[in-house]
Enzyme design. Structure first.
Site, PDB file in Angstrom:
ATOM      1  N   ASP A   3     -10.104   3.419   1.836  1.00 24.04           N
ATOM      2  CA  ASP A   3     -10.273   2.849   3.183  1.00 24.04           C
ATOM      3  C   ASP A   3     -10.972   3.831   4.134  1.00 24.04           C
ATOM      4  OD1 ASP A   3      -9.179   0.365   2.692  1.00 24.04           O
ATOM      5  OD2 ASP A   3      -7.140   1.000   3.177  1.00 24.04           O
TER       6      ASP A   3
ATOM      7  N   LYS B 174       0.804  -1.235   0.000  1.00 23.09           N
ATOM      8  CA  LYS B 174       0.000   0.000   0.000  1.00 23.09           C
ATOM      9  C   LYS B 174       0.839   1.290   0.000  1.00 23.09           C
ATOM     10  CE  LYS B 174      -4.378  -1.377   2.031  1.00 23.09           C
ATOM     11  NZ  LYS B 174      -5.296  -1.215   3.167  1.00 23.09           N
TER      12      LYS B 174
END
Ligand code: ATR
Length: 261
Positions: A83, A47
């Site tokens: 997210d 990520k």
């Protein structure tokens, strides 16, 4: 969940898992262009590291220094992070607004960062970041203290045992990995929270996590990581396809996939 959504919307897409070794990340990103993939999701441990390989970033991805969704716009790779927005959307779905609320975040890793940025943007009044390694909580406070009007504070783990600590808390979020394998959670003065205080665990298990089990036993409302998983996925679906996500189809499919066997 994504494949069910594509089928429901009659879209010619397919979602497949690809295992990428960290040393192959640059080549894997290049393959998105070469194979003309519509986009990808990215997870641990890529990520943060993928950021430097992409062409443009959303404000959230920039702020979090992490990407979970890549969109291929005619060979130009756009990195976003759904997210935090997924977390907010899940709260909204539940009828909870973080605006002007006091919130406690436990943990100071990558997931805390995404949740923190979204809550600041959502207009929270005060966020206290509690972490085993206090310096990491303090670093987050320094990084994000000027992002909005939210008052940010760092605290050590032992504060979780103080009843007064939870006096005004409307939401308590576990962003640590404690409880993932069913191990006991850290000592928390659960009973000192107000009856409407919402407990949210970013983890999920077929049964309740130890954090949520304790909250549930004193009748506090609870949510777990499945809701965040669903909503971050729905946002990614819309980024790739330009269409609203069929949330019910995705939710049903996810529930089936995560049902205990
Ligand atoms: P993620 O990206 O999912 O947030 P991470 O960056 O590895 O994961 O962060 C894990 C978090 O869980 C950290 O806040 C970590 O605390 P430290 O910063 O002190 O390492 C916390 N954590 C993990 N195991 C823990 C434990 N046994 N007790 C307390 N905190 C724990």
């Amino acid at each position: 969940m994504q494949n069910a959504a594509f089928r429901a919307c009659k879209l010619p897409y397919v979602y497949v898992p690809l295992l990428v070794h960290p040393s192959d990340l640059a080549k894997a990103v290049q393959a998105i262009r070469v194979y003309n993939l519509a986009g990808v999701n990215v997870t641990v441990p890529h990520k943060e590291r993928i950021v430097r390989h992409l062409d443009t970033l959303s404000e959230e991805a920039e702020l979090c220094g992490a990407v979970n969704t890549v969109v291929n716009r005619d060979g130009v790779l756009f990195g976003d992070n759904t997210d935090g927005r997924g977390f907010l959307a899940s709260l909204q779905h539940r009828g909870f607004s973080p605006h002007q609320r006091d919130i406690v975040l436990i943990g100071a890793g990558g997931s805390t960062r995404a949740v923190l940025v979204s809550l600041i943007r959502g207009g929270s009044q005060r966020i206290t970041i509690v972490n085993r390694t206090l310096a990491k909580a303090q670093a987050l406070v320094r990084t994000y203290r000027t992002l909005g009007q939210t008052r940010l504070e760092a605290a050590s783990l032992d504060r979780l045992q103080e009843p007064a600590f939870f006096q005004n808390a409307a939401l308590v979020v576990n962003c640590t990995s404690v409880g993932l394998h069913g191990e006991p959670f850290l000592p928390v003065a659960f009973a000192a929270t107000s009856p409407r205080c919402l407990f949210y665990d970013l983890l999920y298990r077929p049964d309740l996590t130890t954090f949520l089990r304790q909250a549930h036993s004193i009748r506090r409302p609870t949510m777990d990581g499945r809701q965040m998983l669903l909503h971050q996925g729905a946002l990614a679906f819309s980024l790739w396809t330009g269409q609203p996500a069929p949330l019910q189809v995705m939710s049903r499919t996810l529930a089936r996939a995560l049902r205990p066997t």
